[in-house]
Each structure stands twice: as C-alpha cells, then as structure tokens.
Scaffold this motif. Structure first.
Motif, PDB file in Angstrom:
ATOM      1  N   PHE A 180       0.853  -1.129   0.123  1.00  0.00           N
ATOM      2  CA  PHE A 180       0.064   0.076  -0.050  1.00  0.00           C
ATOM      3  C   PHE A 180       0.814   1.184  -0.113  1.00  0.00           C
ATOM      4  CE2 PHE A 180      -2.352   3.309   2.167  1.00  0.00           C
ATOM      5  CZ  PHE A 180      -3.618   3.275   1.556  1.00  0.00           C
ATOM      6  N   GLY A 181       0.590   2.323  -1.008  1.00  0.00           N
ATOM      7  CA  GLY A 181       1.347   3.290  -0.910  1.00  0.00           C
ATOM      8  C   GLY A 181       1.545   3.961  -2.324  1.00  0.00           C
ATOM      9  N   SER A 182       2.413   4.971  -2.564  1.00  0.00           N
ATOM     10  CA  SER A 182       2.787   5.307  -3.922  1.00  0.00           C
ATOM     11  C   SER A 182       3.600   4.842  -4.365  1.00  0.00           C
ATOM     12  CB  SER A 182       3.331   6.948  -3.433  1.00  0.00           C
ATOM     13  OG  SER A 182       2.689   7.835  -2.446  1.00  0.00           O
ATOM     14  N   LEU A 183       3.473   4.695  -5.751  1.00  0.00           N
ATOM     15  CA  LEU A 183       4.179   3.768  -6.669  1.00  0.00           C
ATOM     16  C   LEU A 183       5.650   4.399  -6.799  1.00  0.00           C
ATOM     17  CD1 LEU A 183       1.781   3.135  -9.535  1.00  0.00           C
ATOM     18  CD2 LEU A 183       2.295   1.900  -7.288  1.00  0.00           C
ATOM     19  N   GLU A 184       6.816   3.741  -6.732  1.00  0.00           N
ATOM     20  CA  GLU A 184       7.911   3.937  -7.163  1.00  0.00           C
ATOM     21  C   GLU A 184       8.289   4.720  -8.434  1.00  0.00           C
ATOM     22  OE1 GLU A 184      10.821   1.104  -6.300  1.00  0.00           O
ATOM     23  OE2 GLU A 184      10.308   0.822  -4.101  1.00  0.00           O
ATOM     24  N   ASP A 185       8.841   5.732  -8.546  1.00  0.00           N
ATOM     25  CA  ASP A 185       9.137   6.384  -9.856  1.00  0.00           C
ATOM     26  C   ASP A 185      10.833   6.576  -9.839  1.00  0.00           C
ATOM     27  OD1 ASP A 185       9.103   7.608 -12.307  1.00  0.00           O
ATOM     28  OD2 ASP A 185       7.879   9.084 -11.630  1.00  0.00           O
ATOM     29  N   ASP A 186      11.647   5.752 -10.324  1.00  0.00           N
ATOM     30  CA  ASP A 186      12.884   5.896 -10.401  1.00  0.00           C
ATOM     31  C   ASP A 186      13.363   6.009 -12.233  1.00  0.00           C
ATOM     32  OD1 ASP A 186      12.341   3.302 -10.921  1.00  0.00           O
ATOM     33  OD2 ASP A 186      13.938   2.458  -9.575  1.00  0.00           O
ATOM     34  N   VAL A 187      12.384   6.003 -12.966  1.00  0.00           N
ATOM     35  CA  VAL A 187      12.703   6.202 -14.472  1.00  0.00           C
ATOM     36  C   VAL A 187      13.130   7.658 -14.826  1.00  0.00           C
ATOM     37  CG1 VAL A 187      11.874   5.620 -16.653  1.00  0.00           C
ATOM     38  CG2 VAL A 187      10.930   4.283 -14.910  1.00  0.00           C
ATOM     39  N   ARG A 188      14.125   7.847 -15.514  1.00  0.00           N
ATOM     40  CA  ARG A 188      14.690   9.044 -15.809  1.00  0.00           C
ATOM     41  C   ARG A 188      15.299   9.116 -17.353  1.00  0.00           C
ATOM     42  NH1 ARG A 188      20.304   9.819 -13.897  1.00  0.00           N
ATOM     43  NH2 ARG A 188      21.009   7.523 -13.551  1.00  0.00           N
TER      44      ARG A 188
END
Length: 210
Positions: A196-204
């Motif tokens: 549960f929680g925010s999705l990871e966003d480590d794309v750049r």
C-alpha cells in the motif's frame, strides 16, 4: 443526582452518533476507492505492478500527463483499458534498439536537438520475446531486416511502453496512445495491503553518449 450522572446519557448518545458517522464515512471511503480504482490484469508492468494489484486512479488528470507517468489507456482498436508508462510525449522523437543485452530507447524531446536515453531499471531484466526494434511511422516495431528509425509522436498522442519490456503489448504493438484515450493517471497502490502506498518512480532521461 450529580451533574456528571445527568450528562452521561447525552455522552452515550454523542458517542453513538460519532461512531455511526465514522462508520458511514468509512463505507464512503471504500466505495470511492473502488469507484476510482483499476485492477491490473496481466504481467506487462512487472516488477513495478503485479497481476491483481488494485490502483487508485485520477480520472481528472487526462490533460496533465507527464513523461514517465503510469496511465490507464486504450490502444488501437482495443476497448479494454491497459496500464502502461508514458515514454514519448507529443512532439518527441523516439526510437528503440533492442539488439543488445537490454533495450535502448532514445528520445529527442520536442523542440530540442539533444538526444537522451531512457533509464528504466526494470527493462534490463525483462528482455523476452517482444524485443523487436522500433519504430514505424505508427510507433510500432519494425519487422524483418528493417533497421530501427526515429518517429515523431503526434501532437495529440503519447508513446507508451510496459515496464516488462519483453512481455508487454503496448505502443510497439498497437501504435500511439491518443490523448483522448487516456482514461486516468495512476500513482497509488491500494492492494495488496503489504505494498500500500505511492508507486516508485525511478525512471529518468540521461544524456546519450556520442
């Protein structure tokens, strides 16, 4: 009789009303969460999202899409919504070379002459059957001996790809995602409760080497 004793019936009533209000508020929250959510079906977004994950969606964000957002959209003639990641924005030039150990997606942002490479950590470990180079004028993969070429994303469209590069049917299969087919933006996972929680966003984007 003391004043405290006289107030106790009112206190019990107030507590009962408060508990009832909280109960119905909780029910409304659950209903709202289900109404504004989507359940992932399939493995095209693994390992970021798994089959059966339930995601909270923002259906009012269709006009506010950014690069690397995860969106719910339809592609081509398919009416079933898919969950994919936005890679190419309107006006971008994109190209994909999948001949190496891991796919290499190159982007020239709209209005810029600089070339970047998409750094998505999930792609390197997700090279499977769907690894043809890209792109045709429709944003799909090229077949046979045709070399990968640059394509411009139309002004009213996006180029979307699954995080499970080798196991995803996305723009490489169905073409660009039209802006008016973007149903919602996704950024929060409701289930499983352990995630549960925010999705990871480590794309750049990283500058391409000469």
């Amino acid at each position: 009789m003391s004043h405290r004793a006289e107030r106790r019936p009112w206190l019990r009533t107030a507590l009962g009303v408060t508990a009832l209000v909280l109960f119905f508020a909780g029910v409304l929250v659950v209903i709202a969460a289900l109404a504004f959510s989507v359940k992932v079906s399939g493995h095209s977004m693994e390992p970021t999202l798994g089959d059966g994950d339930r995601l909270l969606v923002n259906p009012f964000a269709g006009d506010d899409i950014h690069r690397f957002d995860i969106v719910e959209t339809t592609l081509g003639d398919r009416e079933i919504p898919l969950v994919k990641r936005v890679i190419g924005m309107p006006g971008d030039r994109v190209r994909a070379d999948a001949s190496g150990a891991a796919p290499v997606v190159r982007v020239r942002p709209a209005g810029s002459a600089r070339e970047y490479v998409v750094d998505n950590p999930t792609w390197a470990g997700r090279v499977g059957a769907k690894t043809q180079p890209c792109c045709t004028p429709e944003g799909t993969t090229v077949q046979g001996t045709t070399k990968p070429g640059w394509v411009t994303v139309p002004e009213d469209s996006y180029w979307v790809v699954g995080d499970n590069w080798g196991g995803s049917d996305d723009s490489r299969t169905f073409g660009f995602a039209r802006a008016d087919h973007i149903e919602a933006r996704v950024s929060f996972r409701l289930q499983p409760f352990g995630d549960f929680g925010s999705l990871e966003d480590d794309v750049r984007l990283v500058p391409a080497t000469p």
